[in-house]
Design an enzyme around this catalytic site. Structure first.
Site, PDB file in Angstrom:
ATOM      1  N   HIS A   1       0.875 -11.548   1.886  1.00 57.15           N
ATOM      2  CA  HIS A   1      -0.470 -11.068   1.744  1.00 57.15           C
ATOM      3  C   HIS A   1      -1.045 -11.841   0.387  1.00 57.15           C
ATOM      4  O   HIS A   1      -2.361 -12.075   0.485  1.00 57.15           O
ATOM      5  CB  HIS A   1      -0.067  -9.632   0.724  1.00 57.15           C
ATOM      6  CG  HIS A   1      -0.784  -8.281   0.788  1.00 57.15           C
ATOM      7  ND1 HIS A   1      -0.641  -7.377   0.539  1.00 57.15           N
ATOM      8  CD2 HIS A   1      -1.961  -8.876   0.300  1.00 57.15           C
ATOM      9  CE1 HIS A   1      -1.653  -6.359   0.381  1.00 57.15           C
ATOM     10  NE2 HIS A   1      -1.957  -7.400   0.294  1.00 57.15           N
TER      11      HIS A   1
ATOM     12  N   TYR B   1       0.800  -1.584   0.287  1.00 53.03           N
ATOM     13  CA  TYR B   1      -0.105   0.058  -0.059  1.00 53.03           C
ATOM     14  C   TYR B   1       1.361   1.031   0.085  1.00 53.03           C
ATOM     15  O   TYR B   1       0.203   1.962  -0.270  1.00 53.03           O
ATOM     16  CB  TYR B   1      -1.025   0.691   1.193  1.00 53.03           C
ATOM     17  CG  TYR B   1      -1.891  -1.104   1.206  1.00 53.03           C
ATOM     18  CD1 TYR B   1      -1.976  -2.019   0.221  1.00 53.03           C
ATOM     19  CD2 TYR B   1      -2.246  -1.266   2.156  1.00 53.03           C
ATOM     20  CE1 TYR B   1      -2.873  -3.396   0.458  1.00 53.03           C
ATOM     21  CE2 TYR B   1      -3.684  -2.423   2.985  1.00 53.03           C
ATOM     22  CZ  TYR B   1      -3.649  -3.361   1.304  1.00 53.03           C
ATOM     23  OH  TYR B   1      -4.044  -4.582   2.156  1.00 53.03           O
TER      24      TYR B   1
HETATM   25  N1  NAP Z   1      -5.299  -9.040   1.780  1.00 49.79           N
HETATM   26  C1  NAP Z   1      -5.859  -8.172   0.780  1.00 49.79           C
HETATM   27  O1  NAP Z   1      -5.335  -9.333  -0.481  1.00 49.79           O
HETATM   28  C2  NAP Z   1      -6.185  -6.727   0.834  1.00 49.79           C
HETATM   29  C3  NAP Z   1      -7.520  -6.628  -0.826  1.00 49.79           C
HETATM   30  C4  NAP Z   1      -7.977  -5.232  -0.428  1.00 49.79           C
HETATM   31  C5  NAP Z   1      -8.309  -4.394   0.881  1.00 49.79           C
HETATM   32  N2  NAP Z   1      -7.183  -5.095   1.462  1.00 49.79           N
HETATM   33  C6  NAP Z   1      -7.837  -4.513   3.225  1.00 49.79           C
HETATM   34  O2  NAP Z   1      -8.981  -4.515   2.984  1.00 49.79           O
HETATM   35  C7  NAP Z   1      -9.098  -3.484   3.814  1.00 49.79           C
HETATM   36  C8  NAP Z   1     -10.904  -3.297   2.814  1.00 49.79           C
HETATM   37  O3  NAP Z   1     -11.045  -2.999   1.747  1.00 49.79           O
HETATM   38  P1  NAP Z   1     -11.430  -2.350   0.726  1.00 49.79           P
HETATM   39  O4  NAP Z   1     -10.375  -0.683   0.815  1.00 49.79           O
HETATM   40  O5  NAP Z   1     -11.165  -3.267  -0.933  1.00 49.79           O
HETATM   41  O6  NAP Z   1     -12.645  -2.397   0.040  1.00 49.79           O
HETATM   42  P2  NAP Z   1     -14.098  -1.954   1.159  1.00 49.79           P
HETATM   43  O7  NAP Z   1     -13.473  -1.434   2.452  1.00 49.79           O
HETATM   44  O8  NAP Z   1     -15.121  -2.590   1.178  1.00 49.79           O
HETATM   45  O9  NAP Z   1     -14.859  -0.680   0.493  1.00 49.79           O
HETATM   46  C9  NAP Z   1     -13.835   0.805   0.288  1.00 49.79           C
HETATM   47  C10 NAP Z   1     -15.133   1.765  -0.511  1.00 49.79           C
HETATM   48  O10 NAP Z   1     -16.396   2.057   0.182  1.00 49.79           O
HETATM   49  C11 NAP Z   1     -16.256   3.418   0.355  1.00 49.79           C
HETATM   50  N3  NAP Z   1     -17.640   2.970   1.370  1.00 49.79           N
HETATM   51  C12 NAP Z   1     -17.030   3.188   2.467  1.00 49.79           C
HETATM   52  N4  NAP Z   1     -17.718   3.093   3.734  1.00 49.79           N
HETATM   53  C13 NAP Z   1     -19.060   3.913   3.205  1.00 49.79           C
HETATM   54  C14 NAP Z   1     -20.215   4.042   3.153  1.00 49.79           C
HETATM   55  N5  NAP Z   1     -20.381   3.952   4.732  1.00 49.79           N
HETATM   56  N6  NAP Z   1     -20.897   4.008   2.249  1.00 49.79           N
HETATM   57  C15 NAP Z   1     -20.625   4.529   1.165  1.00 49.79           C
HETATM   58  N7  NAP Z   1     -19.842   4.153   0.362  1.00 49.79           N
HETATM   59  C16 NAP Z   1     -18.670   3.332   1.591  1.00 49.79           C
HETATM   60  C17 NAP Z   1     -15.139   4.039   0.331  1.00 49.79           C
HETATM   61  O11 NAP Z   1     -14.914   5.410  -0.028  1.00 49.79           O
HETATM   62  P3  NAP Z   1     -13.905   5.699   0.163  1.00 49.79           P
HETATM   63  O12 NAP Z   1     -13.175   5.837   1.403  1.00 49.79           O
HETATM   64  O13 NAP Z   1     -14.765   7.741  -0.302  1.00 49.79           O
HETATM   65  O14 NAP Z   1     -15.957   6.900   2.242  1.00 49.79           O
HETATM   66  C18 NAP Z   1     -14.348   2.913  -0.176  1.00 49.79           C
HETATM   67  O15 NAP Z   1     -14.107   3.392  -2.366  1.00 49.79           O
HETATM   68  C19 NAP Z   1      -8.881  -2.402   2.486  1.00 49.79           C
HETATM   69  O16 NAP Z   1      -8.375  -0.791   2.744  1.00 49.79           O
HETATM   70  C20 NAP Z   1      -7.706  -3.197   2.853  1.00 49.79           C
HETATM   71  O17 NAP Z   1      -6.573  -2.688   4.677  1.00 49.79           O
HETATM   72  C21 NAP Z   1      -6.896  -6.402   2.044  1.00 49.79           C
END
Ligand code: NAP
Length: 282
Positions: free
Chosen positions: A111, A53
């Site tokens: 990861h 990241y």
């Molecule tokens: N291990 C892995 O391979 C892997 C891969 C991907 C992610 N991750 C981890 O998992 C975490 C979460 O996954 P993610 O960030 O990919 O996706 P997520 O948490 O499912 O979704 C984040 C998205 O949803 C929006 N959002 C958040 N709250 C909201 C709400 N209340 N209403 C409407 N939209 C909302 C955010 O926009 P805004 O920010 O504009 O609010 C962002 O675009 C990551 O940050 C990371 O730490 C791990």
């Protein structure tokens, strides 16, 4: 229960907040510091980053600004594919700790599974834990076959498997498998990266509870008995995503959400990453 008291005990005896905060794609330092500060104020105690990241240093600055005792937060980072292998995993974890300005992380994850260095990276993880650089060790994007293969040589098994999971990709067999093997499933992209907000069934359930679709999805994750780490950079959404402890989805509503499963990934297929030894454009 609320977000700060939603704790679980891992197979190694350590405690982990079940409902954390993800920081993927937040690359602006000030934006990340603000988001982490809002999240801490809203009760989040687990912060999830990764070498990939490129924001470990910003998270380190945010933690310094919080100025909290070390026990008041739980930090996860992940070793990237190019840093796998015994020596590289150890060296890169030490670099991560420097960037985070920490003596240890609470949870260190591989990861993605890759066939190269598959056992050597895990041996490094076991030694990093023994030497106190991480309290717990786990994996991410590991399917059953990866866990079964790992078990043939591991001295200790992962305590967490962080997987893509949301209503379109419910991963029930993996959730069951992990549960049976005392591995916590932690959902990444728990909100489906914001792509599920227009699902009519979710909108209907949200309106019945006078909640947002995001809150309904996270409540479904909670009632599924797993850990989850939503991300947002907006203060109101960060608070909203924490406020899911004062309503309950009925069995019927849980069944309706179960019906949304499409086995649809929004990101990489772990088996292909395993074969290619790196993530691929998708
Ligand atoms: N291990 C892995 O391979 C892997 C891969 C991907 C992610 N991750 C981890 O998992 C975490 C979460 O996954 P993610 O960030 O990919 O996706 P997520 O948490 O499912 O979704 C984040 C998205 O949803 C929006 N959002 C958040 N709250 C909201 C709400 N209340 N209403 C409407 N939209 C909302 C955010 O926009 P805004 O920010 O504009 O609010 C962002 O675009 C990551 O940050 C990371 O730490 C791990």
């Amino acid at each position: 229960m609320d977000i700060s008291s939603n704790l679980l005990t891992l197979a190694d005896g350590n405690q982990m907040p079940s409902h954390g905060f993800g920081v993927y794609k937040i690359t602006d330092d000030r934006e990340l510091i603000n988001a982490v500060t809002h999240a801490f104020d809203a009760g989040y105690r687990l912060f999830d980053t990764a070498q990939m990241y490129e924001n470990e240093a910003a998270l380190g600055k945010a933690l310094k600004e919080l100025n909290q005792p070390r026990d008041n937060y739980f930090i996860t980072t992940k070793v990237a594919e190019q840093n796998q292998g015994y020596d590289q995993a150890i060296a890169s974890t030490k670099e991560s700790l420097k960037r985070l300005q920490l003596d240890y992380v609470d949870l260190l994850l591989i990861h993605w599974p890759i066939n190269e260095h598959f056992f050597d990276t895990w041996r490094a993880f076991e030694d990093l834990k023994r030497d106190g650089l991480t309290k717990s060790i786990g994996v991410s994007n590991y399917g059953m076959i990866h866990l079964q293969y790992l078990a043939t040589r591991a001295r200790e098994m992962p305590v967490v498997d962080q997987l893509e999971r949301h209503p379109w990709l419910q991963e029930e067999p993996m959730v069951e498998y992990n549960r049976a093997h005392n591995i916590v499933t932690q959902a990444w992209a728990p909100l489906g990266r914001g792509q599920l907000m227009e699902e009519p069934i979710l909108k209907k359930i949200a309106s019945a509870h006078d909640r947002s679709v995001a809150q309904v999805i996270l409540r479904w994750q909670l009632q599924s008995g797993i850990s989850f780490i939503p991300k947002s950079v907006h203060k109101d959404r960060i608070s909203q995503n924490a406020a899911i402890y004062d309503f309950t989805l009925s069995d019927d509503e849980m069944m309706l959400i179960k019906g949304l499963n499409r086995n649809r990934r929004l990101s990489q297929e772990p088996e292909l990453v395993y074969e290619f030894n790196h993530q691929y454009p998708h």
